[in-house]
Design a protein around this motif. Sequence first.
Motif, short mmCIF file in Angstrom:
data_model
loop_
_atom_site.label_atom_id
_atom_site.label_comp_id
_atom_site.label_asym_id
_atom_site.label_seq_id
_atom_site.Cartn_x
_atom_site.Cartn_y
_atom_site.Cartn_z
N ILE A 100 44.07 45.50 42.85
CA ILE A 100 43.26 44.28 42.94
C ILE A 100 44.27 43.14 42.91
CG2 ILE A 100 41.50 42.84 41.86
CD1 ILE A 100 40.60 45.43 40.37
N TYR B 52 38.60 39.85 44.86
CA TYR B 52 37.36 39.27 44.35
C TYR B 52 37.39 37.78 44.59
CZ TYR B 52 36.59 43.72 42.01
OH TYR B 52 36.40 45.05 41.75
N TYR C 226 37.86 44.31 50.89
CA TYR C 226 38.69 45.50 50.69
C TYR C 226 39.35 45.80 52.02
CZ TYR C 226 39.74 50.52 50.56
OH TYR C 226 40.35 51.75 50.67
#
Length: 119
Positions: free
Chosen positions: A28, A53, A62
């Motif tokens: 992430i 995010y 993604y």
Amino acid sequence: MGGRGTFAAGKQVAYTYETVGTVDGVKIINPIDKSKSLKLPEESHSSVGYVLYDRDGVFHQYREYNSNHEVVLEIGYHHEKSLGHGDILHVHVHNTPGVEHHGQADKFVIKPGHPLYEK
């Protein structure tokens, strides 16, 4: 990760992303400069995929990469003009790898029950 994720032809490039965690072994990442647009790297540097995010902590994007570090799959939850209004969960399947072929990628909406939704 520098140069929006590119290898920069072997040149030292300043990092523009930072790793903030992992999900199922996928990094992430967030832009270091929070004023920059929310966009994942065009090429993989150190992971088979990256997750991003939005500023509120909601899934945004993604990307999955092949062994040549080129994007082959994108799943996004954001505005996609050609698919509808507002934020929409959708996929870009790059039949020809690489972000330069983004306009030629198969693009479609996904909903619960679709295998890529579960991904």
